[in-house]
Design a protein around this motif. Structure first.
Motif, mmCIF file in Angstrom:
data_model
loop_
_atom_site.group_PDB
_atom_site.id
_atom_site.type_symbol
_atom_site.label_atom_id
_atom_site.label_comp_id
_atom_site.label_asym_id
_atom_site.label_seq_id
_atom_site.Cartn_x
_atom_site.Cartn_y
_atom_site.Cartn_z
ATOM 1 N N VAL A 126 0.836 -1.208 0.000
ATOM 2 C CA VAL A 126 0.000 0.000 0.000
ATOM 3 C C VAL A 126 0.867 1.254 0.000
ATOM 4 C CG1 VAL A 126 -2.007 -1.081 1.067
ATOM 5 C CG2 VAL A 126 -0.195 -0.138 2.522
ATOM 6 N N LYS A 127 2.126 1.100 -0.389
ATOM 7 C CA LYS A 127 3.071 2.217 -0.312
ATOM 8 C C LYS A 127 2.695 3.366 -1.240
ATOM 9 C CE LYS A 127 6.108 -0.432 -3.342
ATOM 10 N NZ LYS A 127 7.308 -1.297 -3.339
ATOM 11 N N GLY A 128 2.011 3.066 -2.358
ATOM 12 C CA GLY A 128 1.589 4.136 -3.260
ATOM 13 C C GLY A 128 0.602 5.067 -2.581
ATOM 14 N N THR A 129 -0.371 4.483 -1.878
ATOM 15 C CA THR A 129 -1.355 5.272 -1.140
ATOM 16 C C THR A 129 -0.693 6.044 -0.011
ATOM 17 O OG1 THR A 129 -3.070 3.626 -1.646
ATOM 18 C CG2 THR A 129 -3.514 5.158 0.163
ATOM 19 N N VAL A 130 0.171 5.366 0.728
ATOM 20 C CA VAL A 130 0.878 6.004 1.850
ATOM 21 C C VAL A 130 1.723 7.170 1.347
ATOM 22 C CG1 VAL A 130 2.591 5.677 3.688
ATOM 23 C CG2 VAL A 130 0.903 3.878 3.212
ATOM 24 N N SER A 131 2.482 6.940 0.273
ATOM 25 C CA SER A 131 3.365 7.965 -0.272
ATOM 26 C C SER A 131 2.570 9.181 -0.749
ATOM 27 C CB SER A 131 4.179 7.379 -1.426
ATOM 28 O OG SER A 131 5.000 8.357 -2.017
ATOM 29 N N HIS A 132 1.445 8.937 -1.420
ATOM 30 C CA HIS A 132 0.620 10.057 -1.910
ATOM 31 C C HIS A 132 0.104 10.907 -0.752
ATOM 32 C CE1 HIS A 132 -2.236 12.337 -4.315
ATOM 33 N NE2 HIS A 132 -3.154 12.042 -3.406
ATOM 34 N N ILE A 133 -0.402 10.277 0.276
ATOM 35 C CA ILE A 133 -0.948 11.012 1.428
ATOM 36 C C ILE A 133 0.149 11.812 2.125
ATOM 37 C CG2 ILE A 133 -1.978 10.741 3.724
ATOM 38 C CD1 ILE A 133 -3.500 8.307 2.548
ATOM 39 N N ARG A 134 1.308 11.208 2.266
ATOM 40 C CA ARG A 134 2.421 11.888 2.947
ATOM 41 C C ARG A 134 2.907 13.095 2.130
ATOM 42 N NH1 ARG A 134 3.510 12.965 6.778
ATOM 43 N NH2 ARG A 134 5.776 12.803 6.770
ATOM 44 N N LYS A 135 3.111 12.887 0.835
ATOM 45 C CA LYS A 135 3.654 13.959 -0.006
ATOM 46 C C LYS A 135 2.645 15.084 -0.236
ATOM 47 C CE LYS A 135 6.938 11.082 -2.587
ATOM 48 N NZ LYS A 135 7.264 10.482 -3.919
ATOM 49 N N THR A 136 1.386 14.733 -0.360
ATOM 50 C CA THR A 136 0.366 15.721 -0.718
ATOM 51 C C THR A 136 -0.168 16.471 0.495
ATOM 52 O OG1 THR A 136 -0.285 14.274 -2.548
ATOM 53 C CG2 THR A 136 -1.785 16.089 -1.987
ATOM 54 N N TYR A 137 -0.347 15.776 1.612
ATOM 55 C CA TYR A 137 -1.018 16.383 2.762
ATOM 56 C C TYR A 137 -0.169 16.442 4.028
ATOM 57 C CZ TYR A 137 -5.020 15.526 -0.274
ATOM 58 O OH TYR A 137 -5.876 15.508 -1.355
ATOM 59 N N TRP A 139 0.048 14.303 6.260
ATOM 60 C CA TRP A 139 -0.651 13.694 7.384
ATOM 61 C C TRP A 139 0.140 12.483 7.888
ATOM 62 C CZ3 TRP A 139 -5.831 13.477 4.237
ATOM 63 C CH2 TRP A 139 -6.381 14.766 4.170
ATOM 64 N N ILE A 140 -0.115 12.093 9.111
ATOM 65 C CA ILE A 140 0.476 10.871 9.657
ATOM 66 C C ILE A 140 -0.249 9.672 9.051
ATOM 67 C CG2 ILE A 140 0.880 9.525 11.763
ATOM 68 C CD1 ILE A 140 0.774 12.236 13.289
ATOM 69 N N VAL A 141 0.500 8.652 8.677
ATOM 70 C CA VAL A 141 -0.097 7.421 8.139
ATOM 71 C C VAL A 141 0.433 6.227 8.928
ATOM 72 C CG1 VAL A 141 -0.463 5.989 6.103
ATOM 73 C CG2 VAL A 141 -0.156 8.455 5.830
ATOM 74 N N VAL A 142 -0.465 5.304 9.245
ATOM 75 C CA VAL A 142 -0.044 4.058 9.894
ATOM 76 C C VAL A 142 -0.756 2.895 9.206
ATOM 77 C CG1 VAL A 142 -1.842 4.285 11.684
ATOM 78 C CG2 VAL A 142 0.151 2.789 12.070
ATOM 79 N N VAL A 143 0.001 1.873 8.868
ATOM 80 C CA VAL A 143 -0.548 0.678 8.240
ATOM 81 C C VAL A 143 -0.704 -0.399 9.302
ATOM 82 C CG1 VAL A 143 -0.255 -1.081 6.455
ATOM 83 C CG2 VAL A 143 0.601 1.249 6.065
ATOM 84 N N CYS A 144 -1.904 -0.943 9.426
ATOM 85 C CA CYS A 144 -2.151 -2.047 10.357
ATOM 86 C C CYS A 144 -1.779 -3.359 9.671
ATOM 87 C CB CYS A 144 -3.610 -2.072 10.785
ATOM 88 S SG CYS A 144 -4.086 -0.726 11.879
ATOM 89 N N ILE A 145 -0.718 -3.985 10.139
ATOM 90 C CA ILE A 145 -0.248 -5.238 9.546
ATOM 91 C C ILE A 145 -0.891 -6.406 10.289
ATOM 92 C CG2 ILE A 145 1.768 -6.552 8.803
ATOM 93 C CD1 ILE A 145 3.434 -4.000 9.390
ATOM 94 N N ARG A 146 -1.550 -7.276 9.552
ATOM 95 C CA ARG A 146 -2.256 -8.398 10.163
ATOM 96 C C ARG A 146 -1.291 -9.540 10.493
ATOM 97 N NH1 ARG A 146 -5.615 -6.659 5.910
ATOM 98 N NH2 ARG A 146 -5.310 -8.451 4.551
#
Length: 370
Positions: A126-137, A139-146
């Motif tokens: 999901v790094k594409g989504t994470v990278s977009h949110i970080r670069k654009t906004y 915001w803090i991002v956290v991925v819940c790893i199962r």
């Protein structure tokens, strides 16, 4: 002769462009319960009302999937700030991958975007989504790893490809204790959207999320996994065996039902027999405790749901069967595109992610309204 060839080629190009303009470019179909909140979201989120221009050289659903997988395999690993390992109450291990916490102001209202990864993925898929949110906004991002995913140790021989809401609640409690004043937003990608919806339905008004987005959900997983395109179903079935069972064979070798799981041929078969390694006594109990559709009508959190009609994995039949409650669920907006394949949704000549842009815009709009 050259003139004839050039004319023929020009006709082909012209025909292709006409097809693209009239049959590929589109304004997404929106379905929603009429409310002041939904009206404001739609009017202020441009991606919802503007035309979607699928990548002109890659708008076929299979090409989109191929490009998505190719990029994921070739792209550099995303550099997360921290990956925490969390011990669950039953002794299992889950994880949290953080980005944007190196210089955090605990007093401001910067949101935390909580991301749920795919069926056999981890924080990197999901790094594409994470990278977009970080670069654009920023915001803090956290991925819940199962549990059982990524590089997490399997400290207890129990896995669930769709995830566990009890594990998720422990993860969210940890996040809330770490950042008690920041609003939480949830993003589920593919199977991650199933876990997100299950949590939202079970939690109802007690959900910790201010808003959420589900990208390419399957809805009723007991039916949906048997509808996956046959080629992808076989590929994903073998992927499940390799990723979960063979990779953790030492842990599962003595668990009853493992050998039967190792012989399945499709994704649907794998899901039907998953109860043996998921801690449930039978298939019925597994689906009763994991299927998001059973609690979806109890969702109270504002929710944006995105599906493509040409999705070969979470097929359009799944969507059509569930429009009756999607259209009546308060503060839920369903976005239906003709193109986009499965979680790809490429746009423009450089094939940027249209869905990642929509996610960011939606949350930005919600922040203005809460």
């Amino acid at each position: 002769m050259q003139t004839i060839i050039l004319l023929f080629f020009s006709i082909l190009v012209f025909g292709f462009l006409v097809y693209y303009v009239f049959h590929v470019i589109e304004i997404p179909i929106l379905r929603f319960h009429d409310s002041e909140f939904s009206a404001k979201i739609i009017s202020e989120t441009r991606k919802l009302t503007n035309r979607y221009f699928p990548t002109i050289w890659c708008f076929n659903q299979h090409l989109m999937l191929f490009l998505l997988m190719f990029r994921e395999n070739r792209a550099k690993r995303f550099p997360y700030d921290q990956i925490e390992h969390l011990e669950m109450k039953d002794g299992g291990t889950t994880g949290l991958a953080w980005s944007g916490i190196q210089s955090v102001n605990h007093k401001d209202k910067t949101p935390i975007i909580v991301v749920f990864h795919t069926i056999s993925g981890d924080e990197q898929d999901v790094k594409g989504t994470v990278s977009h949110i970080r670069k654009t906004y920023n915001w803090i991002v956290v991925v819940c790893i199962r549990r059982g995913h990524g590089n997490l140790p399997l400290t207890k021989p129990i896995i669930n490809t769709m995830g566990s809401t009890s594990d998720l609640k422990e993860q969210l409690d940890h996040i809330r204790k770490k950042f008690p004043n920041k609003p939480l937003f949830g993003v589920g990608i593919s199977a991650g959207s199933g876990l997100l919806a299950r949590y939202l339905g079970e939690s109802g008004k007690k959900s910790l999320f201010r808003a959420a987005v589900a990208v390419s959900p399957a809805y009723d997983i007991e039916k949906a996994f048997h509808r996956v395109h046959p080629v992808y179903s076989k590929i994903m079935g073998q992927r499940m065996i390799n990723y979960f069972l063979k990779r953790h064979y030492d842990s599962f070798s003595k668990v009853k039902g493992t050998e039967e799981l190792l012989r399945v041929k499709t994704l649907g078969e794998f899901q039907d027999k998953l109860h043996s390694v998921s801690g449930f006594k039978d298939k019925e109990t597994y689906y009763k405790n994991s299927n998001p559709i059973l609690v979806a009508d109890q969702i109270q959190t504002p929710l944006l749901v995105l599906n493509a009609a040409d999705d070969p994995i979470c097929v359009n039949q799944n969507v059509l069967e569930n429009l009756h409650w999607l259209e009546s669920l308060k503060n839920t907006i369903h976005v239906h595109t003709k193109r986009g394949s499965h979680i790809a949704f490429f746009e423009g000549f450089t094939a940027k992610s249209w869905s990642d842009q929509l996610i960011g815009e939606y949350f930005q709009t919600v922040l203005k309204l809460i």
